[in-house]
Scaffold this motif. Structure first.
Motif, PDB file in Angstrom:
ATOM      1  N   UNK A  43      42.109  38.416  44.021  1.00  0.00           N
ATOM      2  CA  UNK A  43      42.455  38.424  42.357  1.00  0.00           C
ATOM      3  C   UNK A  43      42.244  39.446  41.263  1.00  0.00           C
ATOM      4  N   UNK A  44      42.803  39.856  40.468  1.00  0.00           N
ATOM      5  CA  UNK A  44      43.230  40.588  39.077  1.00  0.00           C
ATOM      6  C   UNK A  44      41.654  41.066  38.707  1.00  0.00           C
ATOM      7  N   UNK A  45      41.202  42.242  38.793  1.00  0.00           N
ATOM      8  CA  UNK A  45      40.382  42.781  37.458  1.00  0.00           C
ATOM      9  C   UNK A  45      39.742  42.239  36.124  1.00  0.00           C
ATOM     10  N   UNK A  46      39.447  42.046  35.765  1.00  0.00           N
ATOM     11  CA  UNK A  46      39.018  42.370  34.528  1.00  0.00           C
ATOM     12  C   UNK A  46      38.525  43.503  33.737  1.00  0.00           C
ATOM     13  N   UNK A  47      38.496  43.800  32.331  1.00  0.00           N
ATOM     14  CA  UNK A  47      37.509  45.031  32.015  1.00  0.00           C
ATOM     15  C   UNK A  47      38.471  46.418  32.299  1.00  0.00           C
ATOM     16  N   UNK A  48      37.184  47.497  32.375  1.00  0.00           N
ATOM     17  CA  UNK A  48      38.050  48.806  31.961  1.00  0.00           C
ATOM     18  C   UNK A  48      38.947  48.632  33.739  1.00  0.00           C
ATOM     19  N   UNK A  49      38.662  48.028  34.310  1.00  0.00           N
ATOM     20  CA  UNK A  49      39.065  47.694  35.144  1.00  0.00           C
ATOM     21  C   UNK A  49      40.455  46.824  36.038  1.00  0.00           C
ATOM     22  N   UNK A  50      41.084  46.623  34.703  1.00  0.00           N
ATOM     23  CA  UNK A  50      42.348  45.604  34.829  1.00  0.00           C
ATOM     24  C   UNK A  50      42.759  46.032  34.921  1.00  0.00           C
ATOM     25  N   UNK A  51      43.525  47.395  36.084  1.00  0.00           N
ATOM     26  CA  UNK A  51      44.848  47.669  36.082  1.00  0.00           C
ATOM     27  C   UNK A  51      44.670  47.454  37.700  1.00  0.00           C
ATOM     28  N   UNK A  52      43.636  47.300  37.976  1.00  0.00           N
ATOM     29  CA  UNK A  52      42.955  46.963  39.722  1.00  0.00           C
ATOM     30  C   UNK A  52      43.355  45.358  40.254  1.00  0.00           C
ATOM     31  N   UNK A  53      43.699  45.694  41.351  1.00  0.00           N
ATOM     32  CA  UNK A  53      43.035  43.965  41.815  1.00  0.00           C
ATOM     33  C   UNK A  53      41.682  44.400  42.914  1.00  0.00           C
ATOM     34  N   UNK A  54      41.341  43.550  43.431  1.00  0.00           N
ATOM     35  CA  UNK A  54      40.271  42.965  44.349  1.00  0.00           C
ATOM     36  C   UNK A  54      40.382  42.599  45.393  1.00  0.00           C
ATOM     37  N   UNK A  55      39.492  42.174  46.830  1.00  0.00           N
ATOM     38  CA  UNK A  55      40.173  41.354  47.821  1.00  0.00           C
ATOM     39  C   UNK A  55      38.724  41.235  48.582  1.00  0.00           C
ATOM     40  N   UNK A  56      38.356  40.140  49.195  1.00  0.00           N
ATOM     41  CA  UNK A  56      37.504  40.558  50.279  1.00  0.00           C
ATOM     42  C   UNK A  56      37.951  40.324  51.229  1.00  0.00           C
ATOM     43  N   UNK A  57      36.857  42.021  51.932  1.00  0.00           N
ATOM     44  CA  UNK A  57      36.365  42.228  53.710  1.00  0.00           C
ATOM     45  C   UNK A  57      35.644  40.805  54.317  1.00  0.00           C
ATOM     46  N   UNK A  61      31.432  42.389  50.809  1.00  0.00           N
ATOM     47  CA  UNK A  61      32.012  43.531  50.898  1.00  0.00           C
ATOM     48  C   UNK A  61      33.744  43.381  49.814  1.00  0.00           C
ATOM     49  N   UNK A  62      34.010  44.008  49.184  1.00  0.00           N
ATOM     50  CA  UNK A  62      35.533  43.996  48.108  1.00  0.00           C
ATOM     51  C   UNK A  62      35.842  45.365  48.041  1.00  0.00           C
ATOM     52  N   UNK A  63      37.349  44.924  48.653  1.00  0.00           N
ATOM     53  CA  UNK A  63      38.588  46.616  48.993  1.00  0.00           C
ATOM     54  C   UNK A  63      38.955  46.378  47.337  1.00  0.00           C
ATOM     55  N   UNK A  64      39.479  47.573  46.506  1.00  0.00           N
ATOM     56  CA  UNK A  64      39.481  47.672  45.436  1.00  0.00           C
ATOM     57  C   UNK A  64      41.026  48.543  45.276  1.00  0.00           C
ATOM     58  N   UNK A  73      48.201  51.378  46.556  1.00  0.00           N
ATOM     59  CA  UNK A  73      46.995  52.318  46.328  1.00  0.00           C
ATOM     60  C   UNK A  73      45.368  51.742  46.965  1.00  0.00           C
ATOM     61  N   UNK A  74      44.685  51.894  48.397  1.00  0.00           N
ATOM     62  CA  UNK A  74      43.789  50.996  48.695  1.00  0.00           C
ATOM     63  C   UNK A  74      42.226  52.499  47.612  1.00  0.00           C
ATOM     64  N   UNK A  75      41.842  52.439  46.780  1.00  0.00           N
ATOM     65  CA  UNK A  75      41.076  52.475  46.372  1.00  0.00           C
ATOM     66  C   UNK A  75      39.425  53.348  46.778  1.00  0.00           C
ATOM     67  N   UNK A  76      39.237  51.733  46.663  1.00  0.00           N
ATOM     68  CA  UNK A  76      37.343  51.863  47.202  1.00  0.00           C
ATOM     69  C   UNK A  76      36.847  50.901  48.329  1.00  0.00           C
ATOM     70  N   UNK A  77      35.928  51.061  47.990  1.00  0.00           N
ATOM     71  CA  UNK A  77      35.324  49.818  49.391  1.00  0.00           C
ATOM     72  C   UNK A  77      33.690  49.421  48.661  1.00  0.00           C
ATOM     73  N   UNK A  78      33.564  48.469  48.795  1.00  0.00           N
ATOM     74  CA  UNK A  78      31.696  48.373  48.925  1.00  0.00           C
ATOM     75  C   UNK A  78      31.974  46.538  48.210  1.00  0.00           C
ATOM     76  N   UNK A  79      29.890  46.555  47.602  1.00  0.00           N
ATOM     77  CA  UNK A  79      30.078  45.044  47.082  1.00  0.00           C
ATOM     78  C   UNK A  79      29.928  45.049  45.763  1.00  0.00           C
ATOM     79  N   UNK A  80      29.674  44.680  44.972  1.00  0.00           N
ATOM     80  CA  UNK A  80      30.204  44.197  43.310  1.00  0.00           C
ATOM     81  C   UNK A  80      29.438  45.233  42.999  1.00  0.00           C
ATOM     82  N   UNK A  81      28.374  46.512  43.606  1.00  0.00           N
ATOM     83  CA  UNK A  81      28.260  47.650  42.742  1.00  0.00           C
ATOM     84  C   UNK A  81      29.230  48.472  42.867  1.00  0.00           C
ATOM     85  N   UNK A  82      30.332  48.113  43.496  1.00  0.00           N
ATOM     86  CA  UNK A  82      31.445  49.339  43.093  1.00  0.00           C
ATOM     87  C   UNK A  82      31.994  49.228  41.274  1.00  0.00           C
TER      88      UNK A  82
END
Length: 84
Positions: A43-57, A61-64, A73-82
């Motif tokens: 899914x596409x992210x919103x707000x200040x992350x609007x140029x990123x997507x994320x999917x579930x590991x 855990x999510x992968x941005x 580009x694989x940017x980061x991994x983490x829970x919704x706290x990322x």
């Protein structure tokens, strides 16, 4: 399509527990194979992350990622706290 891993992504992967690391690797392989986008909940992210997507590991855990013309580009991994 080229896939590049940022230093932040690799550091986050290294910090993950073994089970989570296995889930992340499985999800990345599925994503790069072009299969199961629906199963990964891409899914596409919103707000200040609007140029990123994320999917579930896994359930927690999510992968941005950042998708550009011919590079992902694989940017980061983490829970919704990322999403600060």
């Amino acid at each position: 399509m080229r896939y590049l891993y940022t230093a932040r992504f690799l550091r986050s992967l290294k910090k993950c527990a073994d089970g989570v690391r296995d889930d992340v690797i499985r999800a990345v392989v599925l994503f790069e194979g072009g299969k199961s986008a629906e199963a990964l909940r891409l899914h596409k992210l919103h707000g200040k992350f609007k140029s990123y997507h994320a999917f579930s590991a896994n359930f927690s855990y999510r992968i941005i990622i950042k998708v550009e013309k011919s590079v992902t580009y694989y940017v980061d991994i983490g829970t919704h706290d990322i999403y600060p």
